[in-house]
Motif scaffolding. Structure first.
Motif, PDB file in Angstrom:
ATOM      1  N   GLN A   1     -14.529  -7.279  -4.255  1.00  0.00           N
ATOM      2  CA  GLN A   1     -13.455  -6.290  -4.297  1.00  0.00           C
ATOM      3  C   GLN A   1     -13.963  -4.989  -4.915  1.00  0.00           C
ATOM      4  OE1 GLN A   1      -9.968  -7.779  -6.174  1.00  0.00           O
ATOM      5  NE2 GLN A   1      -8.811  -5.879  -5.984  1.00  0.00           N
TER       6      GLN A   1
ATOM      7  N   HIS B   1      -6.131 -13.360   2.033  1.00  0.00           N
ATOM      8  CA  HIS B   1      -4.741 -13.440   1.546  1.00  0.00           C
ATOM      9  C   HIS B   1      -4.046 -14.678   2.092  1.00  0.00           C
ATOM     10  CE1 HIS B   1      -0.396 -12.528   1.596  1.00  0.00           C
ATOM     11  NE2 HIS B   1      -0.668 -12.026   0.366  1.00  0.00           N
TER      12      HIS B   1
ATOM     13  N   GLU C   1      -1.215 -12.317  -6.268  1.00  0.00           N
ATOM     14  CA  GLU C   1      -0.912 -10.880  -6.283  1.00  0.00           C
ATOM     15  C   GLU C   1      -2.202 -10.047  -6.165  1.00  0.00           C
ATOM     16  OE1 GLU C   1       1.249 -10.301  -9.836  1.00  0.00           O
ATOM     17  OE2 GLU C   1       3.138 -11.115  -9.050  1.00  0.00           O
ATOM     18  N   SER C   2      -3.278 -10.585  -6.798  1.00  0.00           N
ATOM     19  CA  SER C   2      -4.562  -9.876  -6.690  1.00  0.00           C
ATOM     20  C   SER C   2      -5.038  -9.839  -5.240  1.00  0.00           C
ATOM     21  CB  SER C   2      -5.609 -10.557  -7.571  1.00  0.00           C
ATOM     22  OG  SER C   2      -6.867  -9.918  -7.428  1.00  0.00           O
TER      23      SER C   2
ATOM     24  N   LYS D   1      -3.128 -10.015  -2.693  1.00  0.00           N
ATOM     25  CA  LYS D   1      -2.222  -9.111  -1.975  1.00  0.00           C
ATOM     26  C   LYS D   1      -2.632  -7.654  -2.219  1.00  0.00           C
ATOM     27  CE  LYS D   1       1.545  -8.008   0.302  1.00  0.00           C
ATOM     28  NZ  LYS D   1       1.552  -6.571   0.165  1.00  0.00           N
ATOM     29  N   THR D   2      -3.051  -7.357  -3.460  1.00  0.00           N
ATOM     30  CA  THR D   2      -3.521  -5.999  -3.778  1.00  0.00           C
ATOM     31  C   THR D   2      -4.776  -5.656  -2.973  1.00  0.00           C
ATOM     32  OG1 THR D   2      -2.611  -6.172  -6.008  1.00  0.00           O
ATOM     33  CG2 THR D   2      -4.294  -4.493  -5.629  1.00  0.00           C
ATOM     34  N   GLN D   3      -5.671  -6.644  -2.900  1.00  0.00           N
ATOM     35  CA  GLN D   3      -6.899  -6.433  -2.123  1.00  0.00           C
ATOM     36  C   GLN D   3      -6.566  -6.173  -0.656  1.00  0.00           C
ATOM     37  OE1 GLN D   3      -9.676  -9.615  -2.524  1.00  0.00           O
ATOM     38  NE2 GLN D   3     -11.242  -8.647  -1.286  1.00  0.00           N
TER      39      GLN D   3
ATOM     40  N   ASP E   1      -3.761  -4.881   0.407  1.00  0.00           N
ATOM     41  CA  ASP E   1      -3.166  -3.536   0.474  1.00  0.00           C
ATOM     42  C   ASP E   1      -4.253  -2.459   0.457  1.00  0.00           C
ATOM     43  OD1 ASP E   1      -0.675  -4.685   0.560  1.00  0.00           O
ATOM     44  OD2 ASP E   1      -0.310  -4.471  -1.610  1.00  0.00           O
ATOM     45  N   VAL E   2      -5.297  -2.666  -0.397  1.00  0.00           N
ATOM     46  CA  VAL E   2      -6.401  -1.702  -0.472  1.00  0.00           C
ATOM     47  C   VAL E   2      -7.141  -1.646   0.870  1.00  0.00           C
ATOM     48  CG1 VAL E   2      -8.653  -1.250  -1.539  1.00  0.00           C
ATOM     49  CG2 VAL E   2      -6.681  -1.903  -2.961  1.00  0.00           C
TER      50      VAL E   2
ATOM     51  N   SER F   1      -8.160   2.637  -6.635  1.00  0.00           N
ATOM     52  CA  SER F   1      -8.412   1.248  -6.209  1.00  0.00           C
ATOM     53  C   SER F   1      -9.659   0.698  -6.877  1.00  0.00           C
ATOM     54  CB  SER F   1      -8.557   1.190  -4.687  1.00  0.00           C
ATOM     55  OG  SER F   1      -7.362   1.595  -4.060  1.00  0.00           O
TER      56      SER F   1
ATOM     57  N   LEU G   1      -8.836  -0.140 -10.423  1.00  0.00           N
ATOM     58  CA  LEU G   1      -8.044  -1.391 -10.477  1.00  0.00           C
ATOM     59  C   LEU G   1      -8.927  -2.615 -10.274  1.00  0.00           C
ATOM     60  CD1 LEU G   1      -5.348  -2.927 -10.580  1.00  0.00           C
ATOM     61  CD2 LEU G   1      -5.094  -2.494  -8.127  1.00  0.00           C
TER      62      LEU G   1
ATOM     63  N   GLN H   1      -9.498  -5.670 -12.984  1.00  0.00           N
ATOM     64  CA  GLN H   1      -9.254  -7.086 -12.696  1.00  0.00           C
ATOM     65  C   GLN H   1     -10.492  -7.928 -12.959  1.00  0.00           C
ATOM     66  OE1 GLN H   1      -7.861  -7.078  -8.660  1.00  0.00           O
ATOM     67  NE2 GLN H   1      -5.710  -6.715  -9.243  1.00  0.00           N
TER      68      GLN H   1
END
Length: 534
Positions: free
Chosen positions: A163, A211, A229-230, A232-234, A236-237, A274, A277, A281
């Motif tokens: 990530q 995901h 959620e992580s 999901k964030t990845q 989204d990025v 990003s 973030l 993480q």
């Protein structure tokens, strides 16, 4: 001289006159003496016969059985088929109490028993199978948990590093693209933009796949919600980077404008955020939590498997079968109790006999504390007498007796059926019961009874009248006079049983000998007697 002879003559004359009279007087005296020696007596011959010693007792006739009949349950009488004076047999129906609720209770108990029978049958068939299925399920859960743990370990740290790398590459690409947009696109820029676009598309596909896997692991409980959620964030990025790369390619191909430059600058700023973030993480090492969670699930699954094996080792299904069997037994007992309660609503005669009392009428309320009927059995009655303690040892069970009742001509036979083991202290008497057959019901409770009990019976005894006995004042021995050849003889006798006017002679007299029964009190041994009753 003359005077002397005169005197002699007078004497001779008197003598002549006196001699005949004297001879006559002597003869009369002898006859009177002889008559005086023959004393008048009455006799009775000793004979063989039966004699018995008896107890004379008196008592009262009572019913052999007298039973008060109580209802088992309370309720209104809905049937009353018997009345006072009716004869009943044992188990005849005497009355019925309302019982609708009791009948419903029986139906309910039957349904409960049917359910318990089914459960018991199923338990016999399935209890062991369920335990073994539980073991198989626990083994499968453990295997699944181990696989999830391996997946989490494989993806956790790598995902964070990847990530960061993706975020850095994306930022560098955007910065380069921004410079290119500002300076104008070249052929190699277009190729690079196309490559960035393709890379962004590949990253998006990889993020979507990752995901999806993380969502499945979360659903299985293998990872935390934070890890999902992580992912999901990845995703989204990756979507954002894809959109940026696409727009960059479009800008390079179409040429830049002020607003395009501004948009590209915004994308650079977003890519920088990003990257920050992703690094944050990675610093929190969130994958370690995912690994710990997956490890705990493995331990939980392993404990469940161990517990299942313990159930198999202990044969826990046997306890389950026992519990099910116990439940069935309880249902059976409950049904029996319900049926008994229903049966108790019908009142049966406990003995055969006659209804002597009926205490309620049809429709009355019966209660368990008040007798509904009294039944007496007089097929056999008992004469109850009180016997003084000195006579008790002369009685024994099954001893026969003669019972006489006023108003009944023929004597009846009774049998000793009960001798009280204790005395009544005030009167020093014990209760004795004589049972008497009363098949014709001629004897009624309350009648007065005279009871004669033979204590000792001699069937071949020598018997004489009791009046013949004399008692020697000095020796106290019993004596009698017998007459043999007209002469009295005194005999000492040993006596046995006495009954009314007869006495048993044990020794001293033989059968057939004549015993003086009257006149013996003035008689002496050796005197001649005249028998006046022959």
């Amino acid at each position: 001289m003359k005077r002397i002879w005169f005197g002699v003559l007078i004497v001779l004359g008197i003598a002549v006159l006196t001699v005949p009279r004297l001879l006559k007087t002597e003869k009369s005296t002898d006859e009177q003496a002889e008559a005086a020696v023959l004393k008048p007596v009455e006799i009775s011959k000793a004979m063989r016969g039966e004699i018995r010693a008896e107890l004379q007792l008196s008592g009262t006739i009572e019913a052999q059985s007298r039973v008060n009949v109580f209802p088992e349950i309370a309720g209104r009488l809905i049937a009353l088929p018997v009345d006072e004076g009716d004869s009943v047999q044992k188990e005849d129906i005497l009355a019925t109490v309302e019982h609708e609720e009791l009948a419903l209770a029986v139906q309910q108990a039957e349904a409960t028993l049917a359910s318990a029978d089914t459960a018991y049958s199923q338990t016999l068939q399935l209890a062991e199978v369920r335990v073994r299925s539980q073991i198989a399920q626990a083994e499968a859960q453990l295997n699944s948990a181990l696989i999830s743990l391996e997946q989490v370990k494989a993806l956790a740290e790598l995902r964070s590093v990847t990530q960061i790398e993706q975020a850095e590459a994306g930022l560098q690409s955007l910065v380069a693209n921004l410079e290119k947009i500002k300076n104008g696109a070249r052929a190699e820029d277009r190729r690079q933009a196309e490559a960035s676009y393709n890379q962004a598309k590949a990253n998006l596909d990889n993020a979507e796949s990752n995901h999806a896997r993380m969502a499945q692991l979360f659903q299985n409980g293998a990872i935390s919600e934070q890890s999902l959620e992580s992912a999901k964030t990845q995703l989204d990025v990756a979507i954002a980077q894809y959109n940026i790369a696409r727009e960059q390619r479009q800008l390079i191909n179409n040429g830049s404008r002020v607003e395009d430059i501004q948009a590209m600058e915004a994308q650079v700023e977003q890519a920088s955020a990003s990257l920050r973030l992703a690094r944050a993480q990675a610093e929190t090492r969130s994958w370690e939590k995912d690994i710990a969670l997956a490890q705990s699930q493995v331990e939980t699954a392993r404990a469940a498997l161990t517990s299942s094996h313990a159930l198999e080792t202990s044969k826990s299904w046997e306890a389950e079968i026992t519990a099910s069997k116990t439940a069935r037994t309880q249902a059976q007992v409950a049904l029996k109790l319900a049926k008994k309660r229903l049966k108790d609503a019908t009142i049966y005669a406990p003995i055969s006999g006659i209804i002597s009392q009926r205490n309620l009428d049809f429709g009355g309320m019966a209660t368990p504390t008040a007798p509904l009927f009294e039944i007496v059995n007089i097929d056999t009655v008992k004469a109850t007498v009180d016997v003084i303690e000195s006579q008790l040892n002369q009685l024994s069970l099954n001893q026969q007796a003669v019972v006489e009742i006023d108003g009944i001509a023929a004597p009846l036979t009774g049998t000793v059926a009960f001798i009280s083991p204790t005395l009544q202290a005030a009167r020093r008497t014990a209760t004795v019961e004589f049972h008497i057959d009363n098949a014709d019901s001629i004897l009624k409770p309350g009648m007065f009874a005279n009871v004669t009990v033979p204590i000792e019976v001699h069937t071949d005894a020598i018997l004489i009248p009791r009046a013949a006995l004399l008692e020697d004042a000095a020796t106290k021995q019993q004596e009698v006079f017998i007459v043999e050849n007209g002469v009295s003889q005194r005999r000492i006798v040993q006596i046995g049983l006495l009954r009314e006017g007869q006495v048993e002679v044990l020794s001293g007299i033989a059968e057939g000998e004549a015993v003086v029964t009257a006149g013996q009190h003035s008689l002496k041994a050796g005197e001649s007697v005249a028998v006046v009753n022959q």
